[in-house]
Design a protein around this motif. Structure first.
Motif, PDB file in Angstrom:
ATOM      1  N   GLU A  87       0.828  -1.203   0.000  1.00 39.79           N
ATOM      2  CA  GLU A  87       0.000   0.000   0.000  1.00 39.79           C
ATOM      3  C   GLU A  87       0.864   1.256   0.000  1.00 39.79           C
ATOM      4  O   GLU A  87       0.595   2.219  -0.731  1.00 39.79           O
ATOM      5  CB  GLU A  87      -0.928  -0.004   1.213  1.00 39.79           C
ATOM      6  N   ARG A 104       2.167   6.586  -7.061  1.00 36.65           N
ATOM      7  CA  ARG A 104       1.280   7.659  -7.528  1.00 36.65           C
ATOM      8  C   ARG A 104       1.961   9.017  -7.392  1.00 36.65           C
ATOM      9  O   ARG A 104       1.819   9.877  -8.268  1.00 36.65           O
ATOM     10  CB  ARG A 104      -0.030   7.645  -6.754  1.00 36.65           C
ATOM     11  N   ALA A 162       1.130   4.164  -3.030  1.00 39.80           N
ATOM     12  CA  ALA A 162       0.994   5.598  -2.793  1.00 39.80           C
ATOM     13  C   ALA A 162       2.223   6.351  -3.306  1.00 39.80           C
ATOM     14  O   ALA A 162       2.102   7.417  -3.938  1.00 39.80           O
ATOM     15  CB  ALA A 162       0.791   5.872  -1.310  1.00 39.80           C
TER      16      ALA A 162
END
Length: 126
Positions: free
Chosen positions: A44, A51, A48
């Motif tokens: 996760e 991105r 992030a």
């Protein structure tokens, strides 16, 4: 895995895009080597950060960066000291270079190959 994610985070924060790309590739290799149910939290975090890396040159990111730089103020709220204007100093004529005082020296032009010296002016040789 944690070290790779931290290296990626540091590279992104310092805008070292080549290092960030390399860290992303290393992290991807690590996550592909692990089973899917292991290191879910790290995956996760990695998505992030991926991105963030993908949005580095978008207009939205540039606007956010400009807004952040304007919001930062000086501590204490003091105004900066007034600077002397450089327009006056640029308009002044530059100072001439200092002339070296060579003293009482006379040059024998005949020895240098410039022809006979003019004896009427009284040139002397030392």
């Amino acid at each position: 895995m944690q070290q790779t994610i931290e290296a990626l985070r540091v590279a992104l924060n310092k805008k070292r895009w080549h290092e960030a790309r390399y860290a992303l590739s290393r992290a991807r290799a690590l996550t592909n080597a692990l089973p899917a149910d292991v290191a879910v939290q790290e995956r996760e975090q990695l998505s992030a950060l991926r991105r963030m890396y993908a949005a580095r040159n978008t207009p939205t990111a540039k606007k956010a960066q400009q807004a952040k730089s304007k919001a930062v103020g000086r501590a204490g709220g003091k105004k900066p000291a007034a600077k002397k204007s450089t327009a006056k100093s640029a308009a002044q004529t530059p100072k001439p270079a200092p002339v070296r005082d060579l003293g009482d020296r006379f040059i024998n032009r005949a020895n240098l190959g410039y022809g006979p010296t003019n004896e009427a002016k009284g040139s002397r040789t030392r």
